[in-house]
Design an enzyme around this catalytic site. Structure first.
Site, PDB file in Angstrom:
ATOM      1  N   GLY A 172       0.464  -0.542   5.235  1.00  0.00           N
ATOM      2  CA  GLY A 172       0.885  -1.559   6.185  1.00  0.00           C
ATOM      3  C   GLY A 172      -0.175  -2.555   6.587  1.00  0.00           C
ATOM      4  N   SER A 194     -11.270  -3.306   5.332  1.00  0.00           N
ATOM      5  CA  SER A 194      -9.951  -2.754   5.015  1.00  0.00           C
ATOM      6  C   SER A 194      -9.449  -1.927   6.176  1.00  0.00           C
ATOM      7  CB  SER A 194     -10.048  -1.884   3.754  1.00  0.00           C
ATOM      8  OG  SER A 194      -8.860  -1.162   3.537  1.00  0.00           O
ATOM      9  N   THR A 253       0.831  -1.200   0.000  1.00  0.00           N
ATOM     10  CA  THR A 253       0.000   0.000   0.000  1.00  0.00           C
ATOM     11  C   THR A 253       0.869   1.255   0.000  1.00  0.00           C
ATOM     12  OG1 THR A 253      -1.645  -1.286   1.253  1.00  0.00           O
ATOM     13  CG2 THR A 253      -2.016   1.065   1.133  1.00  0.00           C
TER      14      THR A 253
END
Length: 565
Positions: free
Chosen positions: A459, A438, A377
C-alpha cells in the site's frame, strides 16, 4: 467488529482464517500460500517457505511483484533468538541525474509520464535477497523452491477477480509486450480465464540451472539491460553486477509491554510505525470504543504527526543524517503528543525538530511532499514448526510497475525510482547508487522476549496506517487476528484528507468533518494485511489473510517425512 468483510469478491472467506500447530503461511494469493504450506509440510523452515512463495507470486501476482521486484525480509531464528533483516531494496543506477524528473523549464514531469518509462526502473533486489536469505537461514535448494512456480507458469491457473481489476484499472500503463500477455489480441484477461506464462517459465528454468547470477551477471540481466537501453533507459550491466544485498539489524522499539521489530532506514516504515505507536501510547487508545470517533481522531492526528516527520527526515542513511534517536526520544514524543488537542484537526501540525533530543544542532527539516495512497506491492509470511519466522514485503512499486515487460522473459520491471522525490536537492531526492525511502514494513512483535505476532501490508505510504491499526486492534483491543484485519481502516498524510474503508460509519465521518477533516467521497481499500498470531501458552498459530485480495492462510496440522520436491 464489522459484519461484512471489505471485499465480498473473495468467494471462500473461510480460507482466509486458519489455525495450525506445526506451521502457518499467509499470502495475498491462494496458489502461493499453498506452495508455501507444502514446503512446511515436507520439512522446510520458514525461510524456505517464504522463498517458494515469492517465486510463486511472481507467477500468480505478476503485476505487484516478480523477478524485477525489490523488498525487505525480516527473519527470527528461534534457536539463537536472533533477528535479521535481509535488505533487497532497489537501488538507483549510477548513471542517473539528479534532475531527471523535471523538464527543461524546471517543472516536475507528471507522475504517469515519469513512471512508465525505462528511466524509472531501479536495480531489482528481491531475487538476490531471496538467494542470500536462503543460503543464510534456509535448508532447501533454490532450484527445488522455484519448481512449484515453474509448474504454475507452465501448466497454468485460473485468473481471479484481482487480476481482472488490476487489468481494468491499470492496464493502460502496459507497454506492448505487457499488453500481449495481460490483454491478448486486445481482449483483457478476466476472472475465470486460464492463463500460462511460458516466457516466465523459461526465466525460472534459467534461474534453476544457473542461479541468481543469471539475473545479475548473465542472460536475464542482459535481456533487462537491452530492453531498457532500447527505450533510452539508464541501467547497464555493471549496475546489476555491483548490486549487493545486506543483512542488517532491525530497528526496534517499545510499545507498552511489547517490542516491535521491523526494517530500519532506508526503509521508513519500521521507524514510522514505532513512532506512531509511541505517540498513541500516552492516550490509552483502548479506553475508547473501537468504533468511536475518539479512536479515529487519535489515529488520524498521530498519522499526520508521523507522516510529517517521515517526509522531512527519512532517506538513505548513506546520503543523509537521520535523527532516529531524536524521533523516538520520550521528550520529543511528548512534544508531538501535545499537538493533539481533542478540539479539531490541528492545522499547525508540521514536522518537528528532533535534533536537539540527540544533542545535534542540525536544522529542522522541511515537508516538501504530500503522500498519496497505493494498492501496489504484496506481503507474505511464514512460521515453521521450530518457531522460526520469516516475513517479506515485495514490490515492483506501482501496480504493473513501469509497464515494461522484458520480451521473451515474461516479467514486468519496476518503477521504483519514482519512490524518490521528483524535486532535486531534497532529503529523499534521487542520486546515483542511492536507495529511496520505502514504506515496506514486515514486522515481528515480541512480549517477554518471545514472538507473539508477525504482520505486514502493501500500500505504499498507507502501510504505516494498515500495520499500526491492525497492531492496535490485536494488542490493545484483543481482537481475533482476522477480525482485527477486517476492522475498517483510515489513512491520511499531513493534510486534512482522510481515505476510509467501507464500514466506517457516517456518524464518525460527520463528527470528524466538523473537526476540520475532509473525507473522500467514496470508500477505498487500504492495504492488504497478512498476519500470524503466535499463542505462546497453548502452542497454536492463528493466521489470517485480508479479504481485499483473494489470498489465504494455511495452518500446518500434520507433517510428513517426505522431502519437498
Amino acid at each position: 467488529m464489522k459484519n461484512v468483510y471489505k471485499n465480498q469478491k473473495t468467494k471462500d472467506l473461510n480460507q482466509q482464517r486458519a489455525m495450525g500447530k506445526y506451521g502457518m503461511v499467509a499470502s495475498a494469493m491462494n496458489e502461493a500460500t499453498e506452495v508455501g504450506a507444502e514446503v512446511l509440510r515436507k520439512g522446510g523452515n520458514a525461510m524456505d517457505a517464504v522463498v517458494a512463495v515469492q517465486f510463486a507470486l511472481s507467477v500468480v501476482e505478476p503485476y505487484n511483484t516478480g523477478i524485477g521486484a525489490s523488498g525487505f525480509i525480516i527473519h527470527y531464528d528461534n534457536k539463537s533468538k536472533q533477528m535479521k533483516v535481509i535488505n533487497g531494496h532497489s537501488q538507483a543506477p549510477k548513471g542517473i541525474t539528479k534532475d531527471m524528473f523535471v523538464d527543461n523549464e524546471g517543472n516536475i514531469i507528471p507522475h504517469f509520464h515519469r513512471s512508465t518509462v525505462a528511466s524509472s526502473v531501479a536495480i531489482p533486489g528481491i531475487i538476490k535477497a531471496m538467494d542470500t536469505a536462503l543460503r543464510e537461514f534456509g535448508t532447501m535448494s533454490l532450484d527445488k523452491l522455484i519448481e512449484p512456480a515453474v509448474q504454475l507458469a507452465e501448466n497454468g491457473f485460473t485468473v481471479n477477480w484481482h487480476w481482472q481489476e488490476a487489468i481494468e484499472k491499470l492496464g493502460h500503463r502496459l507497454g506492448d509486450d505487457g499488453r500481449r500477455f495481460f490483454i491478448p489480441e486486445g481482449k483483457p484477461l478476466v476472472e475465470g480465464d486460464w492463463v500460462t506464462n511460458t516466457n516466465l517459465a523459461k526465466t525460472l528454468r534459467i534461474l534453476q540451472k544457473q542461479g541468481v547470477k543469471a539475473l545479475y551477471e548473465g542472460e536475464i540481466g542482459k535481456a533487462i539491460v537491452d530492453t531498457l537501453q532500447k527505450m533510452d533507459g539508464i541501467m547497464n550491466i555493471e549496475d546489476l553486477n555491483q548490486y549487493e544485498v545486506k543483512i542488517e539489524e532491525p530497528i526496534t522499539g517499545k510499545y507498552k509491554q511489547y517490542e516491535i521489530a521491523a526494517p530500519g532506514p532506508p526503509n521508513a516504515g519500521g521507524l514510522s510505525v514505532i513512532q506512531m505507536l509511541k505517540i498513541l501510547e500516552g492516550f490509552q487508545i483502548e479506553k475508547h470504543n473501537i468504533s468511536s470517533w475518539e479512536k479515529y481522531y487519535l489515529l488520524s492526528e498521530a498519522m499526520r504527526l508521523t507522516s510529517a516527520d517521515k517526509l522531512a527526515y527519512l532517506a538513505d542513511p548513506e546520503f543523509a543524517d537521520i535523527p532516529i534517536e531524536g524521533l523516538l526520544h520520550d521528550d520529543y514524543i511528548k512534544e508531538r503528543q501535545n499537538l493533539i488537542n481533542w478540539k479539531a484537526r490541528n492545522p499547525l501540525i508540521d514536522c518537528g525538530n528532533p535534533w536537539p533530543y540527540q544533542g545535534s544542532s542540525n536544522k529542522k527539516g522541511e515537508v516538501k511532499a504530500i503522500q498519496t495512497t497505493g494498492g501496489e506491492t504484496t506481503h507474505f509470511t511464514a512460521v515453521d514448526r521450530w518457531g522460526n519466522i520469516a516475513a517479506c514485503t515485495s514490490s515492483i512499486e506501482h501496480v504493473m510497475g513501469s509497464g515494461i515487460m522484458v520480451p521473451g522473459y515474461g516479467f514486468l520491471l519496476n518503477n521504483d525510482l519514482t519512490d524518490f522525490w521528483p524535486e532535486p536537492q531534497r532529503t529523499n531526492s534521487i542520486e546515483p547508487k542511492k536507495f529511496a525511502s520505502s514504506s515496506k514494513t514486515p514486522t515481528i512483535v515480541f512480549k517477554d522476549g518471545k514472538p507473539v505476532l508477525t504482520l505486514g501490508s502493501p500500500g505504499g505510504p498507507t502501510i504505516l496506517s494498515s500495520v499500526s491499526q491492525v497492531l492496535i486492534n490485536i494488542l490493545d483491543y484483543k481482537m481475533d487476528v482476522k477480525d482485527a484485519i477486517e476492522e475498517p481502516r483510515i489513512y491520511n498524510s499531513t493534510g486534512p484528507y482522510i481515505w476510509w474503508e467501507e464500514g466506517l460509519s457516517k456518524e464518525i465521518r460527520d463528527k470528524l468533518g466538523k473537526m476540520g477533516f475532509e473525507f473522500l467521497e467514496n470508500a477505498k481499500t487500504i492495504g492488504n494485511v497478512q498476519a500470524i498470531l503466535i499463542d505462546q501458552e497453548n502452542g497454536n498459530l492463528y493466521g489470517a489473510a485480508d479479504s481485499s485480495r483473494p489470498g489465504s492462510a494455511i495452518g500446518i496440522n500434520n507433517v510428513t517425512s517426505k522431502k519437498f520436491g
